[in-house]
Enzyme design. Sequence first.
Site, mmCIF file in Angstrom:
data_model
loop_
_atom_site.group_PDB
_atom_site.id
_atom_site.type_symbol
_atom_site.label_atom_id
_atom_site.label_comp_id
_atom_site.label_asym_id
_atom_site.label_seq_id
_atom_site.Cartn_x
_atom_site.Cartn_y
_atom_site.Cartn_z
ATOM 1 N N HIS A 58 0.801 -1.220 0.025
ATOM 2 C CA HIS A 58 -0.028 0.032 -0.098
ATOM 3 C C HIS A 58 0.953 1.049 0.042
ATOM 4 C CE1 HIS A 58 -3.942 2.250 1.005
ATOM 5 N NE2 HIS A 58 -2.922 3.011 1.494
ATOM 6 N N GLU A 59 1.797 1.354 0.785
ATOM 7 C CA GLU A 59 2.824 2.370 0.991
ATOM 8 C C GLU A 59 3.777 2.535 -0.421
ATOM 9 O OE1 GLU A 59 1.767 4.656 3.132
ATOM 10 O OE2 GLU A 59 0.658 3.484 4.228
ATOM 11 N N HIS A 91 1.718 4.681 -2.790
ATOM 12 C CA HIS A 91 1.837 6.048 -2.610
ATOM 13 C C HIS A 91 3.124 6.616 -2.895
ATOM 14 C CE1 HIS A 91 -1.992 6.385 -0.665
ATOM 15 N NE2 HIS A 91 -1.576 5.815 0.388
#
Length: 444
Positions: A99-100, A103
């Site tokens: 997920h990170e 980003h």
Amino acid sequence: MIINLSSSPPASSSSSSASCLSRLASSKAPISEFPLRSKSQISKSSLHCSFSSLRLFKNGGRRKRFKLQAIGGLDFGGFEGAQSVLEAAGVLTAIIIVHESGHFLAAYLQGIHVSKFAVGFGPILAKFNSKNVEYSIRAFPLGGFVGFPDNDPDSDIPPDDKNLLKNRPIFDRVLVISAGVIANIVFAYVIIFTQVLSVGLPVQEAFPGVLVPDVRPFSAASRDGIIPGDVILGVNGIELGKTGPNLVSEVVDVIKNSPKRSVLLKIGRGKQNVDVYVTPDMNTDGTGRIGVQLTPNYKLSKVSPRNIFEVFSFSGREFWGLTYNVLDSLKQTFLNFSQTASKVSGPVAIIAVGAEVAKSNIDGLYQFAALLNLNLAVINLLPLPALDGGSLALILIEAARGGRKLPLELEQRIMSSGIMFVIILGLFLLVRDTLNLDFIKDLL
């Protein structure tokens, strides 16, 4: 699942990766039905990954689901093996990193300044710097964040630099904020694809009743004669149906509501049916428990794809089936929140279930990971403060105002309130779920 305990709260552009306000209902692999074949003043801007709780959204619906129930009052059972606990924690950590990374890559590839990439929250255990980015591992591993220097007073970057996230066009910011969700969706599909390709896809045939695959030693069930492999066919004279997503919950509810009171169970044992009276022990919260693991009564087999086209076909059907159930269960959670609020669970319960799945079979672990990814993605899109969806909502408001941002103080107040809610909820769930673990109950 993990709350943000870092010393500097996120700025207005922050977004939690997942405050999944939902019930942890089950973890076992959902099975496809294929025909069997032969701060106040914020100093840093961050994108935070913050699981406060999570429900594995699987209410059944039109598709049958194989579920391993993990409900307070019954046996969590997942902390019995260190290896399975590590596997479950590893799955969660991998999902957070994915997920990170979404980003991070969306910002990095657009030339947007990034200052930090952290796995975990709190004190730094290890770190290194590369190309003006601090990569770190922190004390609380089940979380993470991507940090931006936008409002950092120690940053050497001019506040009007066009490559600060806050100064980029709306589309660029939307892409960075939504990239974590996109990464989890893609990861979920890759997991399912890998499962189909490597071990095939489980299929199931439903049978009447609720299966008892495990009985905790010295528990009420053990004392009163329940043995592993029994099938509960009826409770207090009421027959259980053959199929349905709520069979396990029906049995659990009767047991939880009958502490110190005899419950009549009709048991299928081999070719015989026997009546067994069980007297549930009383939990510290006043509910009953008998110390068993319960699952729907399914016979499992596998179907292997014959060619690459079937790999994509099976993977696509299972991916969309899981997605449908996540969305449908989210809807049901909000529509019946008064009934589901008490079943909100946090990181301890999630790891307990994940560990139990890891002990059972590789298929369950694959689908546990896929479901966590999809839940993380869907919940993050909700327009709530501290979620990615909350940040996206602020950007959409800015777009509707003709590019005029909301006052910075207002944005920070909105996001800070969301972060505080996540912290309080997460701490509550962490304590409650820990106290619900069987070995903790035995110590109390």
